[in-house]
Structures are given as structure tokens and as C-alpha cells.
Enzyme design. Structure first.
Site, PDB file in Angstrom:
ATOM      1  N   GLN A  26       0.803  -1.226   0.000  1.00  0.00           N
ATOM      2  CA  GLN A  26       0.000   0.000   0.000  1.00  0.00           C
ATOM      3  C   GLN A  26       0.839   1.279   0.000  1.00  0.00           C
ATOM      4  O   GLN A  26       0.305   2.348  -0.342  1.00  0.00           O
ATOM      5  CB  GLN A  26      -0.924  -0.011   1.221  1.00  0.00           C
ATOM      6  CG  GLN A  26      -1.979  -1.097   1.148  1.00  0.00           C
ATOM      7  CD  GLN A  26      -2.871  -1.110   2.359  1.00  0.00           C
ATOM      8  OE1 GLN A  26      -2.570  -1.761   3.362  1.00  0.00           O
ATOM      9  NE2 GLN A  26      -3.959  -0.380   2.297  1.00  0.00           N
ATOM     10  N   ARG A  83       4.048   0.209  12.895  1.00  0.00           N
ATOM     11  CA  ARG A  83       3.737  -1.111  12.330  1.00  0.00           C
ATOM     12  C   ARG A  83       3.809  -1.033  10.818  1.00  0.00           C
ATOM     13  O   ARG A  83       3.075  -0.265  10.202  1.00  0.00           O
ATOM     14  CB  ARG A  83       2.354  -1.583  12.791  1.00  0.00           C
ATOM     15  CG  ARG A  83       1.961  -2.910  12.165  1.00  0.00           C
ATOM     16  CD  ARG A  83       0.571  -3.390  12.575  1.00  0.00           C
ATOM     17  NE  ARG A  83       0.244  -4.618  11.844  1.00  0.00           N
ATOM     18  CZ  ARG A  83      -0.888  -4.789  11.154  1.00  0.00           C
ATOM     19  NH1 ARG A  83      -1.818  -3.835  11.128  1.00  0.00           N
ATOM     20  NH2 ARG A  83      -1.100  -5.921  10.493  1.00  0.00           N
ATOM     21  N   HIS A 128       1.104  -9.237   4.699  1.00  0.00           N
ATOM     22  CA  HIS A 128      -0.043  -8.330   4.577  1.00  0.00           C
ATOM     23  C   HIS A 128      -0.557  -8.400   3.138  1.00  0.00           C
ATOM     24  O   HIS A 128      -0.603  -7.417   2.409  1.00  0.00           O
ATOM     25  CB  HIS A 128       0.368  -6.890   4.940  1.00  0.00           C
ATOM     26  CG  HIS A 128      -0.798  -6.020   5.341  1.00  0.00           C
ATOM     27  ND1 HIS A 128      -0.885  -5.377   6.556  1.00  0.00           N
ATOM     28  CD2 HIS A 128      -1.920  -5.703   4.654  1.00  0.00           C
ATOM     29  CE1 HIS A 128      -2.027  -4.685   6.603  1.00  0.00           C
ATOM     30  NE2 HIS A 128      -2.664  -4.860   5.469  1.00  0.00           N
ATOM     31  N   ASN A 173      -1.655 -10.663   8.603  1.00  0.00           N
ATOM     32  CA  ASN A 173      -2.644  -9.608   8.736  1.00  0.00           C
ATOM     33  C   ASN A 173      -3.979 -10.105   8.182  1.00  0.00           C
ATOM     34  O   ASN A 173      -4.105 -10.408   6.991  1.00  0.00           O
ATOM     35  CB  ASN A 173      -2.224  -8.350   7.956  1.00  0.00           C
ATOM     36  CG  ASN A 173      -3.263  -7.245   8.104  1.00  0.00           C
ATOM     37  OD1 ASN A 173      -3.379  -6.648   9.159  1.00  0.00           O
ATOM     38  ND2 ASN A 173      -4.042  -7.028   7.060  1.00  0.00           N
ATOM     39  N   ASN A 316      -7.694  -5.897  14.615  1.00  0.00           N
ATOM     40  CA  ASN A 316      -7.987  -4.831  13.646  1.00  0.00           C
ATOM     41  C   ASN A 316      -9.493  -4.604  13.681  1.00  0.00           C
ATOM     42  O   ASN A 316     -10.263  -5.516  13.357  1.00  0.00           O
ATOM     43  CB  ASN A 316      -7.577  -5.240  12.224  1.00  0.00           C
ATOM     44  CG  ASN A 316      -6.074  -5.311  12.057  1.00  0.00           C
ATOM     45  OD1 ASN A 316      -5.325  -5.090  13.010  1.00  0.00           O
ATOM     46  ND2 ASN A 316      -5.619  -5.625  10.858  1.00  0.00           N
ATOM     47  N   TRP A 429      -4.760   3.209  11.941  1.00  0.00           N
ATOM     48  CA  TRP A 429      -4.619   2.962  10.500  1.00  0.00           C
ATOM     49  C   TRP A 429      -5.197   4.157   9.777  1.00  0.00           C
ATOM     50  O   TRP A 429      -6.395   4.396   9.848  1.00  0.00           O
ATOM     51  CB  TRP A 429      -5.358   1.686  10.065  1.00  0.00           C
ATOM     52  CG  TRP A 429      -5.158   1.489   8.593  1.00  0.00           C
ATOM     53  CD1 TRP A 429      -5.889   2.049   7.585  1.00  0.00           C
ATOM     54  CD2 TRP A 429      -4.094   0.762   7.983  1.00  0.00           C
ATOM     55  NE1 TRP A 429      -5.332   1.711   6.372  1.00  0.00           N
ATOM     56  CE2 TRP A 429      -4.238   0.913   6.588  1.00  0.00           C
ATOM     57  CE3 TRP A 429      -3.031  -0.017   8.456  1.00  0.00           C
ATOM     58  CZ2 TRP A 429      -3.370   0.330   5.682  1.00  0.00           C
ATOM     59  CZ3 TRP A 429      -2.176  -0.589   7.559  1.00  0.00           C
ATOM     60  CH2 TRP A 429      -2.350  -0.418   6.182  1.00  0.00           C
ATOM     61  N   GLU A 436      -5.612   1.921  -1.191  1.00  0.00           N
ATOM     62  CA  GLU A 436      -6.669   1.240  -0.452  1.00  0.00           C
ATOM     63  C   GLU A 436      -7.248   0.107  -1.290  1.00  0.00           C
ATOM     64  O   GLU A 436      -8.450   0.029  -1.562  1.00  0.00           O
ATOM     65  CB  GLU A 436      -7.748   2.231  -0.027  1.00  0.00           C
ATOM     66  CG  GLU A 436      -8.919   1.666   0.754  1.00  0.00           C
ATOM     67  CD  GLU A 436      -8.537   0.781   1.927  1.00  0.00           C
ATOM     68  OE1 GLU A 436      -7.465   0.953   2.524  1.00  0.00           O
ATOM     69  OE2 GLU A 436      -9.332  -0.125   2.238  1.00  0.00           O
ATOM     70  N   TRP A 437      -6.362  -0.804  -1.725  1.00  0.00           N
ATOM     71  CA  TRP A 437      -6.753  -2.017  -2.435  1.00  0.00           C
ATOM     72  C   TRP A 437      -7.661  -1.734  -3.620  1.00  0.00           C
ATOM     73  O   TRP A 437      -7.343  -0.804  -4.412  1.00  0.00           O
ATOM     74  CB  TRP A 437      -7.324  -3.036  -1.436  1.00  0.00           C
ATOM     75  CG  TRP A 437      -6.421  -3.231  -0.257  1.00  0.00           C
ATOM     76  CD1 TRP A 437      -6.613  -2.812   1.024  1.00  0.00           C
ATOM     77  CD2 TRP A 437      -5.112  -3.842  -0.262  1.00  0.00           C
ATOM     78  NE1 TRP A 437      -5.520  -3.135   1.813  1.00  0.00           N
ATOM     79  CE2 TRP A 437      -4.599  -3.766   1.061  1.00  0.00           C
ATOM     80  CE3 TRP A 437      -4.320  -4.451  -1.249  1.00  0.00           C
ATOM     81  CZ2 TRP A 437      -3.344  -4.263   1.412  1.00  0.00           C
ATOM     82  CZ3 TRP A 437      -3.072  -4.944  -0.909  1.00  0.00           C
ATOM     83  CH2 TRP A 437      -2.596  -4.863   0.421  1.00  0.00           C
TER      84      TRP A 437
HETATM   85  O1  LIG Z   1     -18.337  -6.554   3.068  1.00  0.00           O
HETATM   86  S1  LIG Z   1     -17.568  -6.494   1.804  1.00  0.00           S
HETATM   87  O2  LIG Z   1     -16.949  -7.784   1.483  1.00  0.00           O
HETATM   88  O3  LIG Z   1     -18.375  -5.969   0.667  1.00  0.00           O
HETATM   89  C1  LIG Z   1     -16.323  -5.323   2.005  1.00  0.00           C
HETATM   90  C2  LIG Z   1     -15.205  -5.877   2.841  1.00  0.00           C
HETATM   91  C3  LIG Z   1     -15.497  -5.639   4.278  1.00  0.00           C
HETATM   92  N1  LIG Z   1     -14.282  -5.395   5.055  1.00  0.00           N
HETATM   93  C4  LIG Z   1     -13.433  -4.306   4.568  1.00  0.00           C
HETATM   94  C5  LIG Z   1     -12.368  -4.000   5.591  1.00  0.00           C
HETATM   95  N2  LIG Z   1     -11.590  -5.198   5.915  1.00  0.00           N
HETATM   96  C6  LIG Z   1     -10.831  -5.026   7.134  1.00  0.00           C
HETATM   97  C7  LIG Z   1     -10.022  -3.830   7.065  1.00  0.00           C
HETATM   98  O4  LIG Z   1      -8.834  -4.098   6.293  1.00  0.00           O
HETATM   99  C8  LIG Z   1      -7.743  -3.452   6.869  1.00  0.00           C
HETATM  100  O5  LIG Z   1      -8.126  -2.102   6.930  1.00  0.00           O
HETATM  101  C9  LIG Z   1      -7.621  -1.121   6.043  1.00  0.00           C
HETATM  102  C10 LIG Z   1      -8.799  -0.328   5.505  1.00  0.00           C
HETATM  103  O6  LIG Z   1      -9.591  -1.149   4.710  1.00  0.00           O
HETATM  104  C11 LIG Z   1      -6.782  -1.687   4.937  1.00  0.00           C
HETATM  105  O7  LIG Z   1      -6.172  -0.639   4.209  1.00  0.00           O
HETATM  106  C12 LIG Z   1      -5.730  -2.556   5.593  1.00  0.00           C
HETATM  107  O8  LIG Z   1      -4.743  -2.973   4.667  1.00  0.00           O
HETATM  108  C13 LIG Z   1      -6.436  -3.785   6.159  1.00  0.00           C
HETATM  109  O9  LIG Z   1      -5.557  -4.430   7.071  1.00  0.00           O
HETATM  110  C14 LIG Z   1     -12.414  -6.366   6.199  1.00  0.00           C
HETATM  111  C15 LIG Z   1     -13.441  -6.589   5.121  1.00  0.00           C
END
Ligand SMILES: O=S(=O)(O)CCCN1CCN(CCO[C@@H]2O[C@H](CO)[C@@H](O)[C@H](O)[C@H]2O)CC1
Length: 491
Positions: A26, A83, A128, A173, A316, A429, A436-437
Site C-alpha cells: 500500500q 507497524r 499483509h 494480517n 484490527n 490505520w 486502499e486495495w
Molecule cells: O463486506 S464487503 O466484502 O463488501 C467489504 C469488505 C469488508 N471489510 C473491509 C475492511 N476489511 C478489514 C479492514 O482491512 C484493513 O483495513 C484497512 C482499511 O480497509 C486496509 O487498508 C488494511 O490494509 C487492512 O488491514 C475487512 C473486510
């Protein structure tokens, strides 16, 4: 009850670990520089249809070159720890120890040495999400038990080369995201559509890989390096729609078992999956005509090997949903969602963010911390991620994020002081806006803003960075400093 809603003026424990987090893919960029191998996220984000605006992490925050700037902003916020994660394919281009990229080793050594010089504790996440592409192509990545040995070798290399200075390790992670979103949906790399089996196979191997790395540290490094090794698990709080309705309470517990118990029960309790997962998935598999359960089984020796393999629980947490039972759904293709039989939704009054899945519900983090304390025998807990997003363009006056941090951090204080939860540290975070993926750079979590249109990727503090610094300086919420915090809040 009254205390639940009132702001607590108090301080955190003396040595509380105030931190902020990022991850390799990221922020680093340098996706193919100095011998780095290709990861599944390099490949995934090179398909412009999969990422917002066809964006990628090719350059990101350019931390591969600008890591000194990152240490500067950590110092500006007076943080105790940082981290970050290690890119597996930057160290091992083909994922195996057959070829070690010394330029990659050098990059992390410089970062670690720079942090220690600044008196900042490095907290290192081994994985991660950025799996070396070769391991995916060669044998299916997390779908193949072969990955356990490759991950263990990668972990051992990191312990060997960095463990003299790194004492805080996180193996994985959010294995939930890796298994469910990577192998159960299309939202995350490698983007394998769910069939109600792959997600459970990936999780099975993730748990084994975590345990292998923990045992390696415990057997070969702990005595001389004296560090701790844990895992970071994500979990939304599941609030029963009606606390007085037993079926809602049961649904809440069931979702928590499927969400975090999936991994925490094997690792922190007895080496096996939660009973409710085994029962429900076994029954549904039978009804769906499978000859055996879609949930793999651990052997007795595997249970012994897995149980007790974490020195702390990394949490998290971002948000909360209401929960209630869902109508039983045995339709095919099956999936984790249908298997847990819980419907979840947001109260539309809860304040939104830049991410559809994130609503600000501060009291949820306290309820989750209380539940974890009871469920997993009062473990040491590090909050390894908590934060708030906004959609770009976001101005530096990020009062929504200020409100989120003020209230969530105060709820953590209540969990410690009023509920006795052994929270040892808190990690915001994220340190700065980053990739953001699938949302690319459209959703921003940073305490510092990054201008990705400027080649020098300048980092600039948002209001929330100043707020977080005030909280860190006061180690909590002092009556007199609250006035200064007041000015940060919405008038
Ligand atoms: O319900 S859906 O499947 O339609 C959408 C997915 C739902 N959540 C999104 C966040 N993720 C945890 C957070 O993910 C974390 O938080 C940050 C913010 O996202 C990321 O940038 C970090 O890399 C990650 O560790 C768990 C899944």
C-alpha cells in the site's frame, strides 16, 4: 448505563504503545525495483478493470525511496512504535529461499535502523496480503499446504536477518480477508470466486502457516532475541438487534465465532474450529450432497501444534453491525455468509465514512474488547488497526476522522480502566493516505495527506494528526487538555 455514554478523563497505562500502521504493497511502490519479485497484488492491480480508476501500487507513496520522510512524520506525532509489513517477494523474488534479494534485505535494514535511531519500536507484519506470484502460479498459493513450509522459511529468514532489532512480530494480517475476500469472492487478490470450499481450505493453511512460524520463533529465536509473536485478526462488533431477544444474542455470538473465532479459537483455545462452525458447515454440506464437510478437519497432532501459538491477540477493528438470524439458506454455491446464517446491517443513523463498510460506532470497540477478554481467557491485546476513511478530495480539516479517533480511543480507555481488558497498545490505520486495495487512492485513511499527483508524494498533516499527537503527549485525556481537543471537534 451511565458510564457507557460519558467521556472518560483518564490516562492510559504508563508504557502504552502508541503506534500507527502501513503495509508494504500500500505504500512502498518500487514494485519491480532492485530485484523485487512480482506479487499477486502487482498482477491483480495491473488489470485496470479490478481497481478504481485503473490505479495500482506501482509507485504508491514511494516509501521504497522516501522511508526517511515516513520516519519524520512518525517523530512529528511523537509515536512510540510503527507497524509496517515486509514484502515477501522483495526479499524472496520467487517466494522461496532459493534466491534471496540482498537489496530487499538492505531496504528493511535501513528502515529498521532509522526507526531505532528515532527511538521508535518497529512492529513487523510478515504477511499483509502480497503473496509472491510464483507461489500462486506454482501450486495455488494458500490453497496448497505446500505454502506452510515456504511461509515458515520466509519467516525464519526475517527472524534471522532482522530479529536482533525487531522484537514485535505479527505473522499474518487479517487471514479472514485473505481467505474470504481472496479465495471466497472477487474483492481481493488473487480474486478466486467462492465455492464454499476454497475459503476454508485457504484459512486451514493460513492457520497452519501461522503456527509453524510461531513454533520456529519459539524453538529457535525466542531465547536469544526475546521478542513476541502474534497475529492480527479483523472483526466487526456484532450487536444483537435486541439484547433481550435470545435468538438475536445467539446470532451475534454465531457471527463472532465465524468472523474471528474461525482463527482465534484454534490459536487461542484448543487448536480446533469453533463447535458452531463445525456443526453448521457439516450439516449444510450433507444437505448439499457433499460426501464430507466443506470445512477441513485438523488431526489431533495438528490441534496440539496449533493451540497456544500466539503471544498476544492483535485486533484490527473498524466498525459495528446489528445482527439477527437469517433464514437458513442451503442453496448452492454455498459460502461463508450462507454458512453463518446471520444477517447484519447498519443503523442508518450511524455516521458514515468514505468506505461503504465503515460506520462510526465507538461503543462497538469496547463491547468487542470485553467479549474477547471473556472468550479468549483475558489475553494481552494490541489494537493493530483502527481508523476512518474519507473519499478524495479530502481537505486537511478532517473533523470526521478527529471525531472518530477521539471517541474510539476513549472507548479503548474505558475497556482498560473500567472493564480491565489488557490492551497494551493502539495503532492508528493509517500513518498516511495509501493504496486502499480495490478502491485505489479514492478512499483515504491517513493521518497525513499524500498528494499522489505530485511526483514527490508530499506528506502533510491533517487535523487528526494533531489530535492524535495531543492524545499521545497526554497519554490519554487530561481534563485540562480536553479543552484543546474541544477545538478540534465539530463546533
Ligand atoms: O463486506 S464487503 O466484502 O463488501 C467489504 C469488505 C469488508 N471489510 C473491509 C475492511 N476489511 C478489514 C479492514 O482491512 C484493513 O483495513 C484497512 C482499511 O480497509 C486496509 O487498508 C488494511 O490494509 C487492512 O488491514 C475487512 C473486510
Amino acid at each position: 448505563d451511565a458510564e457507557r455514554d460519558t467521556f472518560l478523563f483518564d490516562t492510559f497505562p504508563e508504557d502504552f504503545m502508541w503506534s500507527s500502521a502501513t503495509s508494504a504493497y500500500q505504500i512502498e511502490g518500487g514494485w519491480n525495483e532492485d530485484g523485487k519479485g512480482v506479487s499477486i497484488w502487482d498482477e491483480f492491480s495491473h488489470d485496470p478493470t479490478l481497481i478504481y480508476g485503473g490505479q495500482s501500487g506501482d509507485v504508491a507513496c514511494d516509501s521504497y525511496h522516501k522511508w526517511r520522510d515516513d520516519i519524520e512524520i512518525l517523530k512529528e506525532m511523537k509515536l512510540k512504535a510503527y507497524r509496517f509489513s515486509i514484502s515477501w517477494s522483495r526479499l524472496l523474488p520467487d517466494g522461496t529461499v532459493n534466491s534471496i534479494n540482498e537489496a530487499g534485505i538492505r531496504y528493511y535494514n535501513e528502515l529498521i535502523d532509522g526507526l531505532l535511531e528515532a527511538n521508535i519500536v518497529p512492529v513487523v507484519t510478515l504477511y499483509h496480503w502480497d503473496l509472491p506470484l510464483n507461489l500462486h502460479k506454482k501450486y495455488g498459493g494458500w490453497l496448497n499446504v505446500a505454502i506452510v513450509q515456504d511461509f515458515n522459511n520466509f519467516a525464519k529468514l526475517c527472524f534471522m536477518r532482522f530479529g536482533d532489532r525487531v522484537k514485535n512480530w505479527i505473522t499474518l494480517n487479517e487471514p479472514w480477508v485473505v481467505a474470504q475476500l481472496g479465495y471466497g469472492s472477487f474483492v481481493k487478490a488473487p480474486g478466486i470466486l467462492g465455492d464454499g470450499m476454497k475459503t476454508y481450505i485457504a484459512a486451514h493453511n493460513l492457520i497452519k502457516a501461522h503456527a509453524a512460524a510461531w513454533h520456529t520463533y519459539d524453538n529457535e529465536f525466542r531465547a536469544k532475541q526475546g521478542g513476541i509473536v502474534g497475529i492480527s485478526l479483523n472483526c466487526d462488533w456484532a450487536e444483537p438487534y435486541k439484547r433481550t431477544n435470545p435468538v438475536d444474542v445467539e446470532a451475534s455470538n454465531r457471527l463472532l465465532q465465524f468472523f474471528i473465532g474461525w482463527f482465534a479459537h484454534p490459536i487461542f483455545v484448543d487448536g480446533d474450529y469453533p463447535e458452531i462452525m463445525k456443526t453448521r458447515i457439516d450439516n449444510k454440506s450433507r444437505l448439499q450432497g457433499y460426501t464430507e464437510s466443506r470445512l477441513p478437519k485438523f488431526t489431533e497432532e495438528e490441534k496440539q501444534f496449533i493451540s497456544g501459538t500466539s503471544d498476544f491477540l492483535g485486533l484490527n477493528h473498524y466498525t459495528t453491525t446489528y445482527t439477527a438470524p437469517a433464514p437458513e439458506d442451503n442453496s448452492v454455491p454455498p459460502g461463508w455468509g450462507k454458512d453463518n446464517g446471520v444477517q447484519k446491517w447498519f443503523n442508518k443513523k450511524w455516521p458514515g465514512s468514505g468506505s461503504g463498510w465503515l460506520k462510526g460506532v465507538p461503543w462497538g470497540i469496547r463491547r468487542l474488547l470485553e467479549w474477547l477478554k471473556e472468550e479468549y481467557n483475558d489475553p494481552d491485546i494490541y489494537i493493530t488497526e483502527n481508523g476512518f476513511s474519507a473519499r478524495e478530495p479530502e481537505n486537511l480539516d478532517d473533523t470526521g476522522r478527529v471525531q472518530y479517533y477521539m471517541s474510539y480511543i476513549n472507548e479503548v480507555l474505558k475497556a482498560i480502566k473500567l472493564d480491565g481488558v489488557k490492551v497494551k497498545g493502539y495503532t492508528a490505520w493509517s500513518l498516511m493516505d495509501n493504496f486502499e486495495w480495490a478502491a485505489g487512492y479514492s478512499e483515504r485513511f491517513g493521518l497525513y495527506h499524500v498528494d499522489f499527483n505530485n511526483p514527490s508524494k508530499p506528506r502533510r498533516p491533517k487535523l487528526s494528526a494533531k489530535l492524535y499527537t495531543t492524545i499521545v503527549e497526554n497519554n490519554g485525556f487530561q481534563e485540562e487538555s480536553h479543552g484543546t481537543l474541544e477545538m478540534y471537534l465539530d463546533p
